[in-house]
Design a protein around this motif. Sequence first.
Motif, PDB file in Angstrom:
ATOM      1  N   TYR B  65      -2.662  36.341   5.291  1.00 45.47           N
ATOM      2  CA  TYR B  65      -3.684  35.852   4.363  1.00 45.47           C
ATOM      3  C   TYR B  65      -3.246  36.079   2.916  1.00 45.47           C
ATOM      4  N   TRP B  66      -2.386  37.089   2.723  1.00 46.91           N
ATOM      5  CA  TRP B  66      -1.840  37.293   1.370  1.00 46.91           C
ATOM      6  C   TRP B  66      -1.032  36.093   0.939  1.00 46.91           C
ATOM      7  N   GLY B  67      -0.270  35.566   1.876  1.00 49.82           N
ATOM      8  CA  GLY B  67       0.568  34.413   1.557  1.00 49.82           C
ATOM      9  C   GLY B  67      -0.272  33.271   1.020  1.00 49.82           C
ATOM     10  N   ILE B  68      -1.503  33.161   1.563  1.00 44.51           N
ATOM     11  CA  ILE B  68      -2.361  32.079   1.120  1.00 44.51           C
ATOM     12  C   ILE B  68      -3.017  32.424  -0.208  1.00 44.51           C
ATOM     13  N   THR B  69      -3.347  33.705  -0.393  1.00 45.89           N
ATOM     14  CA  THR B  69      -4.134  34.051  -1.568  1.00 45.89           C
ATOM     15  C   THR B  69      -3.318  34.598  -2.730  1.00 45.89           C
ATOM     16  N   THR B  70      -2.826  35.809  -2.598  1.00 43.84           N
ATOM     17  CA  THR B  70      -2.348  36.480  -3.806  1.00 43.84           C
ATOM     18  C   THR B  70      -0.849  36.729  -3.878  1.00 43.84           C
ATOM     19  N   LEU B  71      -0.132  36.614  -2.762  1.00 44.10           N
ATOM     20  CA  LEU B  71       1.294  36.945  -2.737  1.00 44.10           C
ATOM     21  C   LEU B  71       1.545  38.394  -3.124  1.00 44.10           C
ATOM     22  N   GLY B  72       0.651  39.289  -2.699  1.00 41.25           N
ATOM     23  CA  GLY B  72       0.854  40.710  -2.968  1.00 41.25           C
ATOM     24  C   GLY B  72      -0.165  41.234  -3.968  1.00 41.25           C
ATOM     25  N   LEU B 161       7.432  25.793  -1.068  1.00 38.61           N
ATOM     26  CA  LEU B 161       6.361  26.662  -1.549  1.00 38.61           C
ATOM     27  C   LEU B 161       6.686  27.248  -2.924  1.00 38.61           C
ATOM     28  N   ILE B 162       7.969  27.611  -3.123  1.00 37.26           N
ATOM     29  CA  ILE B 162       8.378  28.186  -4.414  1.00 37.26           C
ATOM     30  C   ILE B 162       8.074  27.208  -5.558  1.00 37.26           C
ATOM     31  N   ALA B 163       8.155  25.905  -5.237  1.00 38.77           N
ATOM     32  CA  ALA B 163       7.911  24.894  -6.267  1.00 38.77           C
ATOM     33  C   ALA B 163       6.494  24.992  -6.832  1.00 38.77           C
ATOM     34  N   PHE B 164       5.597  25.649  -6.098  1.00 35.24           N
ATOM     35  CA  PHE B 164       4.218  25.757  -6.561  1.00 35.24           C
ATOM     36  C   PHE B 164       3.891  27.155  -7.091  1.00 35.24           C
ATOM     37  N   THR B 165       4.944  27.961  -7.349  1.00 37.46           N
ATOM     38  CA  THR B 165       4.694  29.294  -7.914  1.00 37.46           C
ATOM     39  C   THR B 165       5.298  29.370  -9.321  1.00 37.46           C
ATOM     40  N   TYR B 167       7.781  31.356 -10.242  1.00 36.04           N
ATOM     41  CA  TYR B 167       8.952  32.214 -10.056  1.00 36.04           C
ATOM     42  C   TYR B 167      10.062  31.852 -11.047  1.00 36.04           C
ATOM     43  N   ASP B 168      10.253  32.681 -12.066  1.00 35.63           N
ATOM     44  CA  ASP B 168      11.387  32.478 -12.976  1.00 35.63           C
ATOM     45  C   ASP B 168      11.839  33.820 -13.534  1.00 35.63           C
ATOM     46  N   LEU B 169      12.626  33.758 -14.588  1.00 33.13           N
ATOM     47  CA  LEU B 169      13.193  34.970 -15.184  1.00 33.13           C
ATOM     48  C   LEU B 169      12.116  36.006 -15.502  1.00 33.13           C
ATOM     49  N   TYR B 170      10.958  35.539 -15.966  1.00 28.38           N
ATOM     50  CA  TYR B 170       9.930  36.478 -16.416  1.00 28.38           C
ATOM     51  C   TYR B 170       8.996  36.922 -15.307  1.00 28.38           C
ATOM     52  N   HIS B 171       9.038  36.212 -14.197  1.00 28.34           N
ATOM     53  CA  HIS B 171       8.220  36.625 -13.051  1.00 28.34           C
ATOM     54  C   HIS B 171       9.124  36.717 -11.851  1.00 28.34           C
ATOM     55  N   SER B 172       9.892  37.831 -11.743  1.00 29.54           N
ATOM     56  CA  SER B 172      10.689  37.900 -10.531  1.00 29.54           C
ATOM     57  C   SER B 172      10.441  39.200  -9.803  1.00 29.54           C
ATOM     58  N   PRO B 173      10.191  39.081  -8.481  1.00 29.05           N
ATOM     59  CA  PRO B 173       9.983  40.261  -7.655  1.00 29.05           C
ATOM     60  C   PRO B 173      11.251  41.118  -7.648  1.00 29.05           C
ATOM     61  N   PRO B 174      11.203  42.371  -7.296  1.00 25.46           N
ATOM     62  CA  PRO B 174       9.991  43.110  -6.919  1.00 25.46           C
ATOM     63  C   PRO B 174       9.207  43.635  -8.125  1.00 25.46           C
ATOM     64  N   LYS B 176       7.691  42.097 -10.560  1.00 23.28           N
ATOM     65  CA  LYS B 176       6.477  41.346 -10.861  1.00 23.28           C
ATOM     66  C   LYS B 176       5.996  40.633  -9.603  1.00 23.28           C
ATOM     67  N   LEU B 177       4.729  40.287  -9.617  1.00 22.53           N
ATOM     68  CA  LEU B 177       4.194  39.500  -8.504  1.00 22.53           C
ATOM     69  C   LEU B 177       4.251  38.023  -8.862  1.00 22.53           C
ATOM     70  N   LEU B 178       4.357  37.196  -7.837  1.00 16.16           N
ATOM     71  CA  LEU B 178       4.305  35.758  -8.087  1.00 16.16           C
ATOM     72  C   LEU B 178       2.864  35.282  -7.977  1.00 16.16           C
ATOM     73  N   GLU B 179       2.615  34.139  -8.611  1.00 13.26           N
ATOM     74  CA  GLU B 179       1.291  33.545  -8.468  1.00 13.26           C
ATOM     75  C   GLU B 179       1.431  32.068  -8.137  1.00 13.26           C
ATOM     76  N   TRP B 180       0.422  31.567  -7.461  1.00 12.59           N
ATOM     77  CA  TRP B 180       0.394  30.116  -7.208  1.00 12.59           C
ATOM     78  C   TRP B 180      -0.028  29.418  -8.492  1.00 12.59           C
ATOM     79  N   VAL B 181       0.679  28.340  -8.842  1.00  9.35           N
ATOM     80  CA  VAL B 181       0.300  27.658 -10.084  1.00  9.35           C
ATOM     81  C   VAL B 181       0.031  26.170  -9.861  1.00  9.35           C
ATOM     82  N   GLY B 182      -0.118  25.745  -8.616  1.00 10.97           N
ATOM     83  CA  GLY B 182      -0.414  24.347  -8.353  1.00 10.97           C
ATOM     84  C   GLY B 182       0.715  23.432  -8.809  1.00 10.97           C
ATOM     85  N   PHE B 183       0.375  22.315  -9.424  1.00 11.19           N
ATOM     86  CA  PHE B 183       1.389  21.320  -9.773  1.00 11.19           C
ATOM     87  C   PHE B 183       1.961  21.510 -11.173  1.00 11.19           C
TER      88      PHE B 183
END
Lengths: 282, 437
Positions: B65-72, B161-165, B167-174, B176-183
């Motif tokens: 359910y994390w995968g769907i909601t918050t990614l951590g 899925l990554i295409a909708f987050t 995820y870049d230089l400023y948001h990279s795990p571990p 930082k957490l990723l977020e869903w950003v839609g389109f």
Amino acid sequence: MIRNQKFLKVIRLTLTYIFLLIMVCVTVYPILWLIGASFNTGDSLYSSTMFPKNPTLDHYRELMNNPDYPFYRWYWNTIKVAAMTAILGLVLCSLTAYAYSRFRFPGRKYGLMTMLVIQMFPSFMNMVALYVLLNMAGLLDSHLGLVLVYAGTSIPFNTWILKGYFDTIPKSLEEAALIDGASRSTIFWRIMIPLSAPVLAVITIFHFVIPFGDFILARLLLTSVNKYTLTVGLFTLISNNFGKNWTTFTAGALLMAIPIVILYLSLQKYFISGLTKGATKG
Amino acid sequence: MSPQVNPVEVSETKTGIRRYIAAILSAIFMGLGQIFNGQIIKGIGFALFYFSALFQGYEFWKYSYWGITTLGEVPGEHHSLVILIKSLVGLILFLMVFGIYIFNIVDAYKNGKLRDQGKQVPGIKKTFKNIVEHGYAFLYLSPGMIFLLLVTVLPLIFTTLIAFTNYDLYHSPPGKLLEWVGFTNFKKIWTFGSWKKTFLTVFSWTIVWTVLSTFSCFGLGLLVALVLNQKDIKGAKIWRTILILPWAVPAVVSILIWSGLFNTNFGPINELLAFFNIERIHWLEDPFWAKVAVLIVNLWLGFPFSMALCTGILQGIPQDVYEAAVVDGANPFQKFWKITLPLVLYSTAPLLIMQMAYNFNNFNVIYLFNQGNPPILGLRGAGGTDILISWVFKLTLNKLKYNYAAALSLIIFIIVAGFSIYNFTRTRSFKEEDMMQ
């Protein structure tokens, strides 16, 4: 009339040979240049000529003895990865191809098409995912990880070729064997596999040459110099110092190319027939 | 030890409620319906599978359910990428278990129906035999398919899925957490000035490259095959062997050699031009000439394959077709246009589609020859010869723009897959595919 025809024939043949000669020159020149460069005395691209004045084996010696570039090691790694990929790939492809060729099951047609579409995407497009997956499995910077990816990504194309070949083997043979009480697996091992030996040889070679042709995946997944395959090793050799290592690179490239060229040329007949049969249902 | 099937009373009517009871029982807990039907061992098998799936899958499902909601939830502790992969694996497992669950309900219903109609339900021996007979396809398929799933399909979904987050230089795990950003990523590539310009530039060159590289190789390959197919050529075999060399030399080696040949200052090609008093061409530094050079290199690499293929096809064309044409007064050109070319194209169509798709993503030639250079001002991380795929690669490796790279990968996927599927479904071999030979 007759003379006219003869004249036309002479013209046609002359043009043909001129065209072929030009093609051969263009084809062979880069290869001869590569060979020439590897025996040159200098280090750089600038001084390399096709026919070196004082041919030398220095660059070959340097390859063997330079501690920074464990060439032997790279060679052995590549052979190892190639052999493992060939064995694994052969098993996976022959099983899958047999299923697609002989069984009818729901979703079969779409499975075939999905495979075809999927294989059009270079696996490094998903490098982030592969990286995370292999990291979770603890297979980063290991030859096994590389082999798994190579074998997995080459399934569709080779399965397609192999299935095409299996389709040309008449079903009556298997039906007769089934009536005689042979099991499916007996049929597979004792009838299908021996009958398709030539195309299996082609598939084996296709798998075997993957590590010799792939640069980018190996580059991404292998991080320690001692684990490099030839392509990555040679590329670093040239990109670290393009000017200085050019001739050493050509020596290495030549040593890498020779076995592959021999393989291809000695099996070209099978390649052509295997491809045309497998791909076009000729 | 085969269980005794309960003797079933023969009912006159063909209806009954056993089928519904069995189905409902199986829906409540896998295997119950089978046990109710008297197929004890089968039922126990289902039940055991269900148990183990619930417990073993827990590891994956607890995060799903994390995968769907918050990614951590805790940066530094929860690794968003790992969570994403685990949720995906969980999803795939869930779909498999769900499929078997549905199968078990259907199976209970069917056997219940048999009992309602007063027929025997199959005993364990017969069931086993059925599994073996129908399971063969599955048995042969599964190793290859599992590999494909793990090595290609799963990463492909992941990239999507990554295409909708973000995820870049400023948001990279571990860290930082990723977020869903839609389109958002797609919108930015499509509206943001310099990104849009880069995308359009690279995309148009990619199309030009795909068409030119595919057809130049095919054209030259066909020409050489035709020339060598003349009956009165001496040493056709030797010519063929020499001309197949570029296919035999590992591409990585020959591409690097070519980049040396095209070297502006020291390369033999410019030396040759200088010999004829032609001005040196900046093969690697000028955007236009770099494109020409890379097309030449690809032609050298690619024509032998087409030549080999066309040779095989030409040798398969029966001679009497041509003889008949000659009797009807066809000249050589008509023979080519009306007979040879259609026949060759007919057989190679599927392969040409494959070649186009391959060239669309031909990373090796572009990247190894000149790293996609020369650099061009005002383009976001792409050079003059970069095609989409090499641009994606550079965005990932140099700019760490994982989200844009993934979005572009998805666009590439849709284009190539759409084009190929549309064409494949129209080829002869696909239409004939399901006929038993």
